[in-house]
Scaffold this active site. Structure first.
Site, PDB file in Angstrom:
ATOM      1  CB  CYS A  30      -0.923   0.008   1.217  1.00 54.09           C
ATOM      2  SG  CYS A  30       0.011  -0.057   2.746  1.00 54.09           S
ATOM      3  CG  ASP A  32      -0.151   3.016   4.210  1.00 54.68           C
ATOM      4  OD1 ASP A  32      -0.182   3.958   3.399  1.00 54.68           O
ATOM      5  OD2 ASP A  32      -1.148   2.406   4.597  1.00 54.68           O
ATOM      6  CB  CYS A  55      -4.764   1.914   6.806  1.00 60.41           C
ATOM      7  SG  CYS A  55      -4.195   0.329   7.422  1.00 60.41           S
ATOM      8  CB  CYS A  99      -2.199  -3.110   8.093  1.00 62.65           C
ATOM      9  SG  CYS A  99      -3.270  -3.046   6.662  1.00 62.65           S
TER      10      CYS A  99
HETATM   11 FE1  FES Z   1      -1.324   0.320   4.304  1.00 63.18          FE
HETATM   12 FE2  FES Z   1      -2.837  -0.811   6.061  1.00 63.18          FE
HETATM   13  S1  FES Z   1      -3.377  -0.268   4.046  1.00 63.18           S
HETATM   14  S2  FES Z   1      -0.771  -0.264   6.264  1.00 63.18           S
END
Ligand code: FES
Length: 125
Positions: A30, A32, A55, A99
């Site tokens: 993602c 992140d 997230c 995540c």
């Molecule tokens: Fe990226 Fe959860 S969607 S850490």
């Protein structure tokens, strides 16, 4: 419920000045990012904080992970897996499991960073 609680009221969010170790990891799925700071005294994690561009599930699992490692020895902290974190939160939907890996990886990086700095004589134990 626990996931929502840790998402709405994250524990140990922020950074530690003069941290003993810092670990940053990115999630390939993602994009992140998670950063974990640890303070180590006599081989024990006496403080831990996290920051994330992630997230809700990443926030909740990091929050829980910081609670679980506080006061633990480095070996005990390394033994904590994302599975243990998600289980202690009462589970996560399968699509959100990746995540929860962020917190575990960032913690491992922070401990590695601490050991490297210790080995290089940058900090004392
Ligand atoms: Fe990226 Fe959860 S969607 S850490």
């Amino acid at each position: 419920e626990q996931v929502m609680d840790h998402f709405m009221n994250p524990r140990n969010m922020g950074e530690i000045e003069n941290a003993s170790g810092v670990g940053t990891v990115g999630n390939a799925k993602c994009g992140d990012i998670m950063r974990i700071y640890i303070k180590v005294e006599n081989g024990v994690i006496t403080d831990v904080k996290f920051k994330t561009f992630g997230c809700g599930a990443a926030i909740a699992t990091s929050s829980k992970a910081t609670e679980l490692v506080m006061g633990k020895t480095l070996d005990e902290a390394l033994a904590i897996t994302n599975k243990m974190v998600t289980e202690s939160l009462g589970g996560l939907p399968a699509v959100k499991l990746h995540c929860s890996v962020l917190a575990e990886e960032a913690l491992h990086e922070a401990i590695k960073n601490y050991k490297e700095r210790l080995g290089a004589g940058e900090i004392s134990a």
